[in-house]
Design an enzyme around this catalytic site. Sequence first.
Site, PDB file in Angstrom:
ATOM      1  N   TYR A 155      48.437  23.870 -21.911  1.00  0.00           N
ATOM      2  CA  TYR A 155      48.253  22.048 -21.714  1.00  0.00           C
ATOM      3  C   TYR A 155      48.984  21.066 -22.601  1.00  0.00           C
ATOM      4  O   TYR A 155      48.841  20.294 -21.398  1.00  0.00           O
ATOM      5  CB  TYR A 155      47.094  21.820 -22.711  1.00  0.00           C
ATOM      6  CG  TYR A 155      46.435  20.643 -22.366  1.00  0.00           C
ATOM      7  CD1 TYR A 155      45.737  19.452 -22.143  1.00  0.00           C
ATOM      8  CD2 TYR A 155      46.695  19.817 -23.986  1.00  0.00           C
ATOM      9  CE1 TYR A 155      45.512  18.704 -22.256  1.00  0.00           C
ATOM     10  CE2 TYR A 155      46.121  18.174 -24.194  1.00  0.00           C
ATOM     11  CZ  TYR A 155      45.070  17.813 -23.429  1.00  0.00           C
ATOM     12  OH  TYR A 155      45.394  16.708 -23.221  1.00  0.00           O
ATOM     13  N   SER A 161      48.774  12.881 -23.967  1.00  0.00           N
ATOM     14  CA  SER A 161      48.337  13.185 -24.870  1.00  0.00           C
ATOM     15  C   SER A 161      49.372  12.974 -25.464  1.00  0.00           C
ATOM     16  O   SER A 161      50.399  13.209 -25.432  1.00  0.00           O
ATOM     17  CB  SER A 161      47.803  14.773 -25.079  1.00  0.00           C
ATOM     18  OG  SER A 161      48.128  15.056 -26.277  1.00  0.00           O
TER      19      SER A 161
END
Length: 264
Positions: free
Chosen positions: A153, A140
């Site tokens: 995350y 990401s």
Amino acid sequence: MSKIKGSVVWLTGASSGIGEELAYQLAEKGAKLIISARRREELDRVKANCNSDTVEVLPIDLEDSFSLKQKTKEVGTIFGDVDILINNGGISQRDTILNTSLDVDRRLMEVNYFGSITLSKSLLPDMVKRKKGHHVIVTSTVGIINTPFRSGYGASKHALHGFYDALRAEHHDDGIKVTIVLPGYIKTNISYNALVGDGSQQNKMDPGQEKGMSPQKCARLIIKAIESGKQEVYIGGLKEKMGIYLKRFWPKAAAKAIRKLRVT
């Protein structure tokens, strides 16, 4: 370059979102495709929609490290040795550090980091022996520039960068390729399924996610990066890409900008 047609490709996180679109496009390109996720019924649905005789289902749970090692033995009996592993499975997070339990942090690392590297480490010896293999890891943009409410995350995605950069360096001479994919906002259910501090699901779509790139376009760009042998690729809108470069070259300005972000 990694040729898709005729290659044995193992894809995780294939039951929805980016993974589902990757499954359709990889099948269309003629891959011998193994699709994995937790829910067999959703994998069966994706397989039926692929309209290909060379797509097989292999359910896995990225939190179960013991079973993952067994699955890597099983996967080789389907089409033969895996040529391309696409580690796409994972979960996200939406909550503050103070409000997020350590159990949630551990789960994020177990699924996003340990689940992915377990598959790679299990397949690596055979790939080295054959002098052939390609590890594709979908991380990401927060793997480089993290934002509030995504501490665990982002940490799991940063960890993936550290591992796969080392794998690429250690096994370059063994013919092993590594492609790190950094999507920004993609219009999937990732924010809907994201964990909040107590481990339950957020159950709502982020505004940025709602306006994000289509998973179809994202999948096309990922496959293009795989076929061209890119080491790292940024996929998303201009703001996400600019944030990465701002962090790299002007970290103080990036930190100031992150503090002002309206994120959920």
